[in-house]
Write an enzyme that holds these catalytic residues in place. Structure first.
Site, PDB file in Angstrom:
ATOM      1  N   GLU A 172      43.974  41.153   5.138  1.00  0.00           N
ATOM      2  CA  GLU A 172      44.176  39.783   4.297  1.00  0.00           C
ATOM      3  C   GLU A 172      46.102  39.210   4.210  1.00  0.00           C
ATOM      4  OE1 GLU A 172      43.690  41.350   0.408  1.00  0.00           O
ATOM      5  OE2 GLU A 172      44.226  43.440   1.189  1.00  0.00           O
TER       6      GLU A 172
ATOM      7  N   ASP B 142      41.902  35.713  -0.533  1.00  0.00           N
ATOM      8  CA  ASP B 142      44.262  36.456  -0.362  1.00  0.00           C
ATOM      9  C   ASP B 142      44.167  36.107   1.568  1.00  0.00           C
ATOM     10  OD1 ASP B 142      44.906  37.324  -2.432  1.00  0.00           O
ATOM     11  OD2 ASP B 142      44.488  39.919  -2.027  1.00  0.00           O
TER      12      ASP B 142
ATOM     13  N   CYS C 268      34.800  39.672   3.001  1.00  0.00           N
ATOM     14  CA  CYS C 268      33.933  40.519   1.532  1.00  0.00           C
ATOM     15  C   CYS C 268      34.918  39.361   0.338  1.00  0.00           C
ATOM     16  CB  CYS C 268      34.603  41.422   1.296  1.00  0.00           C
ATOM     17  SG  CYS C 268      35.706  41.760   1.227  1.00  0.00           S
TER      18      CYS C 268
END
Length: 587
Positions: free
Chosen positions: A430, A454, A501
């Site tokens: 991220e 993110d 995710c």
């Protein structure tokens, strides 16, 4: 044509038509100057309101059923907040210093505190502003002479500035068709409640309190994130038909939710669920998810005291047992100093989003981290547990965790405690740093999980909650899609799997793009899993690969959006409209 059209964030899809009714008194508080002689009286009114509100919250906590036990912790926190010096003490001081009435002093203090929390980067902390708001609303109503929240009655669209678990316990949601709030986000109590009830919900609806009128007919479009006020006959006819079509589609996807997510040309994809509490495990089976792709562990740390190793072990082992034989990926504590305010003295960081958070926080505060790792390693004896490290930016962080786990293995062995010796260890990709060294990280890890929220935030150097730069929160930006491809290719070259995710996994356009890039696993809220699996079965791998190739070669975001819409329209037809999307908001 509707009198007005308001926009918000859809947190639970669907369409609802009904009469608007407000959960709280939305009357604006007016500033009233007082004399020095009135200060004591105004302060006493506020103290009395605090006493009444704390009692009402205590009563609400007694109504919480066992299957919603996590609500008790939230209500307990609100009970403490109702006497917190930062809230009540500041308001009392404001009455005396500024010579203003209790209601104005309270409102000003609540707004100030909420502003601080809203500006925090972490989504869970941002949504904790709703706890401050909830207590403030109850205190304000008590000051106005009504210390009890009116129970919802009759079918309709429930509107509020925000809802808290205590509100939920006071209301009958049997006939509520949809929920809309002016505050809140995807992880707010409103979002969780609505997804659990399978009713449409919008949060952050701009202008709701100023424009909406109690008793007027409205249409909630939870697919496109909008609210139609006072619709005409044509609006009603159109949306009644769309509502019927969507309900039939949703029922079909739920009935097929346990079918495999296999594309038309035989390519199989794993679809998992994102969870954060033990109580959500029942949704895993119902949704058709094949495992838990992300179990957020932060919730247990948002309390007055740090959880013990035994408390964490009890939670993690229960999750693993309930999921078995399906796999569970536990993300280690993704917190920073800003999230651990109640647990210890917090560092005062000018920019927590770029500070001591995630793995950085855990490696600095190893007592907390080691306790969690020991609990996870002990839960790993169930045989279906993996660990996921957040906010990784270098090899040294992963290597440090592996060394700690080796030490903990020796400790557990010496103590005679059963544990898993070699849990699979993955990382959240991220940060831009992790993207650029993905090849090296892939050799050090057992799997990758991409946190697209993110990742976009850091790649584009934006605060996605800042309205001034929100237009840059663009999933199809060349820097974003090329980073995704780089991560996936780096992982596959080293023989490890990749999951996604973030919100992109549940977006129809993002899902097709990720499939075309070869992602192995998709993970999202259980509410979206049946629809995702249904969509996958309607696609074929070659079409997705062609779409991904076109987007990767393009530098024109608008052209990429148009191409994706046209290609998906060919494959999904009218069903495309039943999937919520944020990618197309700028087209």
């Amino acid at each position: 044509m509707a009198r007005s059209l308001l926009f918000g964030t859809s947190v639970s899809p669907g369409i609802a038509i009904g009469v608007l009714r407000f959960a709280h008194n939305v009357q604006t508080v007016e500033m009233r100057r007082i004399s020095p002689r009135e200060v004591e009286g105004e302060q006493e009114q506020l103290r009395s309101a605090v006493t009444h509100v704390r009692a009402a919250l205590q009563e609400a906590m007694t109504k919480v059923p066992e299957d919603l036990s996590e609500y008790r912790e939230v209500i307990a926190a609100q009970i403490e907040l109702a006497r917190d010096p930062k809230l009540v003490g500041s308001a009392l001081s404001r009455i005396e210093k500024e010579l203003v009435c209790a209601a104005w002093a309270l409102d000003s203090t609540v707004e100030q505190l909420c502003s601080i929390f809203r500006n925090m980067d972490d989504p869970y902390l941002r949504d904790r502003a709703q706890d401050i708001r909830a207590v403030g609303l109850r205190l304000r109503e008590c000051l106005a002479g009504s210390c009890a929240l009116p129970a919802a009655a009759g079918a309709g669209i429930l509107a509020a500035q925000d809802l808290s678990p205590a509100d939920v316990m006071d209301m009958d949601f049997k006939d509520v068709r949809a929920v809309i709030t002016a505050e809140g986000g995807p992880t707010s109590h409103t979002a969780i409640l609505s997804r659990g009830l399978h009713i449409p919900a919008l949060v952050g609806v701009t202008g709701l309190l100023e424009t909406g009128k109690p008793g007027e007919r409205v249409i909630v479009d939870g697919l496109n994130g909008c609210l139609l006020l006072d619709p005409d006959a044509d609006d009603l006819a159109t949306y009644e038909e769309r509502q019927r079509e969507y309900q039939e589609w949703e029922a079909r996807t739920r009935s097929e939710s346990h079918w495999p997510a296999e594309m038309r040309d035989g390519v199989r994809v794993s679809v998992h669920a994102n969870l954060e509490r033990l109580e959500e495990m029942d949704e895993l089976q119902a949704s058709g998810a094949e495992g838990v792709g992300l179990y957020r562990t932060e919730f247990s740390f948002l309390r007055e005291h740090l959880p013990s190793e035994e408390e964490l072990y009890a939670e993690y082992s229960a999750v693993a047992r309930k999921a078995a034989p399906a796999h569970v990926v536990f993300r280690t504590l993704d917190a920073g100093a800003d999230k651990m305010l109640r647990a210890q003295e917090a560092l005062k960081e000018p920019n927590p989003a770029l500070g001591l958070r995630g793995i950085r926080f855990c490696l600095r505060h190893q007592k907390i981290f080691r306790s969690q790792l020991r609990a996870l390693m002990r839960a790993g004896v169930e045989g279906n547990v993996s660990l996921l490290l957040p906010m990784i930016s270098g090899l040294a962080e992963v290597q440090s965790v592996r060394r700690i786990m080796q030490e903990l293995q020796q400790e557990l062995q010496a103590a005679g405690l059963p544990h898993a010796a070699g849990l699979p260890l993955g990382i959240m990709v991220e940060t831009p740093a992790a993207v650029l060294i993905a090849d090296a990280l892939a050799r050090e890890c057992d799997f990758f999980s991409i946190g697209t929220n993110d990742l976009i935030h850091y790649l584009m150097a934006i605060d996605r909650n800042n309205l001034h730069v929100g237009y840059l929160n663009e999933a199809l930006h060349p820097a974003v899609v090329r980073s995704l491809k780089r991560i996936i290719d780096s992982a596959h070259r080293e023989g490890i799997g990749v999951s996604v995710c973030g919100e992109l996994a549940a977006d129809p356009y993002g899902l097709a793009l990720l499939l075309g890039m070869g992602v192995d696993t998709l993970s999202a809220s259980p509410r979206f899993v049946p629809g995702m699996k249904h969509m996958i079965r309607r696609l074929d791998a070659q079409t997705c690969m062609d779409m991904a190739h076109s987007v990767l070669m393009s530098t024109d975001v608008t052209a990429s959006q148009r191409m994706l819409r046209e290609r998906l329209q060919e494959s999904l037809g009218s069903e495309l409209a039943f999937h919520t999307t944020s990618i197309m908001t700028n087209s």
